[in-house]
Design a protein around this motif. Structure first.
Motif, PDB file in Angstrom:
ATOM      1  N   TYR A 147      86.722  38.063  65.558  1.00 24.31           N
ATOM      2  CA  TYR A 147      86.057  37.020  64.770  1.00 24.31           C
ATOM      3  C   TYR A 147      85.109  36.188  65.629  1.00 24.31           C
ATOM      4  O   TYR A 147      85.426  35.864  66.780  1.00 24.31           O
TER       5      TYR A 147
ATOM      6  N   GLN B 192      84.457  32.865  65.777  1.00 25.36           N
ATOM      7  CA  GLN B 192      85.093  31.660  65.252  1.00 25.36           C
ATOM      8  C   GLN B 192      84.192  30.418  65.225  1.00 25.36           C
ATOM      9  O   GLN B 192      84.425  29.522  64.407  1.00 25.36           O
TER      10      GLN B 192
ATOM     11  N   TRP C 176      83.213  29.201  61.864  1.00 20.87           N
ATOM     12  CA  TRP C 176      84.221  28.774  60.881  1.00 20.87           C
ATOM     13  C   TRP C 176      84.027  27.324  60.440  1.00 20.87           C
ATOM     14  O   TRP C 176      84.436  26.956  59.343  1.00 20.87           O
TER      15      TRP C 176
ATOM     16  N   THR D 267      81.727  36.620  59.737  1.00 20.15           N
ATOM     17  CA  THR D 267      82.282  36.214  61.039  1.00 20.15           C
ATOM     18  C   THR D 267      83.209  37.287  61.610  1.00 20.15           C
ATOM     19  O   THR D 267      83.721  37.126  62.718  1.00 20.15           O
ATOM     20  N   ALA D 268      83.449  38.370  60.855  1.00 21.36           N
ATOM     21  CA  ALA D 268      84.425  39.382  61.264  1.00 21.36           C
ATOM     22  C   ALA D 268      83.764  40.736  61.503  1.00 21.36           C
ATOM     23  O   ALA D 268      82.872  41.147  60.747  1.00 21.36           O
TER      24      ALA D 268
END
Length: 435
Positions: A42, A44, A47, A60-61
């Protein structure tokens, strides 16, 4: 599967992948393996934006298999312990793996036992965290109908120390647009004593706090959360004097307010229980209390505080010369961010390369550089870049973006956060290129 590796890396996060990719580009390390149990990698830092409804979580993945550098072996397993005197790491499924050189970069772990009640409450109802479920954070923010919006953080080290306040600034922006702001009190409660440790950036953030009418509460150590009664419990790190600020309400409040304890006082509902002070909330966002992963914390490789004991300049372990550590797990007195890793990796790679070739490390030194992109509104950001001494150290390359002072809010910095940094991450940093 082979049981010995020239270079063994623990962790397939930002640090582990970057070290492997850069080592392979040096062409000296030919036998590199990464121990990583997760299927997904990810990004991150995005986020925060996911939690504010302005970034797609799925973007994001990426599959871990697509991130492992070509030429490195992926050992899909968990590291469970160390035997540094015998150059070996134990794993959950693959037995013992020995190494010539070890890089420890598994990131950090969450220990909810440090704040009783938080583990049961988090990611449910009105309690949220961008660190664990940013999609739930957005649901909480967009469904908030007013009351006390409490943003807080534990006193442990956390990923990106500025993250708990970034989402607060974006939430306030959303509340303003959705007209619940007029029936909302926003409170930021922190165990710290200032809004941010870099003076130039703190000055700007205090202006943001004023503009957004946010109540700051310093010296507030989060010790428990009562999810049923919606109370966050604190121990106060500063005595409430006779004219003290937190229990005052009514006409005399402004006269007695101690702004090193509270700034921009709001008369929200509180409960005092012995030496604990409870703030009632209608929504709560926090970071989870963070520690080194259990297999690291219980090893001989940590310092007294339980973090990987490495030299602050070289990232070489202070006892074992063939072990290096970096990223969130390392006992480095700077912010735990991807930007810090970006500067740590070339030092570790250079030292490993020289150690393999000449049995000695070089004289390159990490100065504690880290950076925290502090989003202050939809479309505005401040970029806090600093070193071990909390000196403001802006990247000269920002001038190419026509940004003369990154301690001030700028829309170009927002564009960097939303579009530029994710591109650099996937296409440069993960490929082993220095950026």
């Amino acid at each position: 599967m082979k049981s010995h590796r020239q270079v063994l890396i623990i962790g397939g996060g930002t640090a582990g992948i970057m070290v492997a990719a850069q080592l392979l580009s040096q062409k000296n390390a030919k036998d590199i393996a990464i121990i990583e149990p997760a299927d997904t990698h990810y990004y991150q830092p995005a986020w925060t934006l996911v939690g504010a409804g302005t970034y797609d979580y799925d973007k994001t993945a990426r599959p871990m298999s697509s991130i492992i550098p070509k030429g490195a072996e992926w050992i899909k397993d968990k590291a469970t312990g160390f035997d540094p005197d015998n150059n070996s790491v134990s794993t959950a499924s693959n037995g013992t793996i020995t190494y010539d050189y070890l890089v420890v970069a598994p990131g950090l772990a969450y220990d909810f036992s440090l704040v009783p009640g938080l583990g049961e409450a988090i990611d449910k109802g009105v309690v949220c965290s961008n660190y664990t479920d940013p999609k739930h954070t957005w649901n909480v923010i967009k469904n908030f109908k007013g009351g006390t919006a409490l943003f807080t953080q534990p006193t442990t080290p956390i990923k990106c120390g500025g993250a708990p306040q970034k989402i607060m600034y974006l939430a306030e922006n959303h509340f303003r647009k959705s007209v619940v702001k007029k029936k909302t009190d926003i409170v930021f409660a922190t165990g710290g004593t200032v809004i941010f440790g870099v003076k130039e950036v703190a000055k700007t953030l205090m202006e943001v706090v004023d503009r957004k009418d946010i109540n700051l509460r310093f010296h507030h150590k989060l010790v428990a959360v009562d999810g049923d009664k919606q109370i966050a419990w604190y121990k106060l790190g500063k005595d409430i004097t006779a004219g003290g600020c937190v229990v005052m309400s009514g006409e005399d409040t402004e006269k007695h307010l101690d702004e090193t304890f509270q700034y921009n006082y709001k008369d929200v509902k509180v409960t005092v229980d012995g030496n604990r002070y409870g703030i009632h909330y209608d929504m709560l966002h926090t970071a989870p209390p963070s520690v080194a992963p259990k297999f690291v914390k219980e090893s001989d490789l940590v310092n007294a505080a339980g973090w990987l004991d490495v030299d602050h300049k070289t990232m070489q372990h202070n006892k074992y010369a063939n072990i290096f550590g970096l990223g969130d797990v390392a006992a480095l007195p700077t912010a735990k961010t991807g930007a810090a890793i970006r500067k740590q990796v070339p030092i570790v790679v250079d030292n490993l390369d020289l150690l393999m070739k000449h049995d000695k490390i070089g004289n390159k030194a990490y100065n504690g550089y880290s950076s925290c992109p502090l989003v202050t509104d939809y479309g505005k950001m401040v970029l806090a870049e600093f070193d071990y001494g909390n000196n403001f150290t802006p990247d000269p390359k920002l001038k190419q973006m026509l940004i003369s002072d990154s301690s001030k809010e700028h829309w170009r910095l927002w564009m960097l956060k939303k579009y530029g940094l994710p591109y650099l991450y996937w296409n440069k940093m993960m490929k082993g290129k220095n950026v």
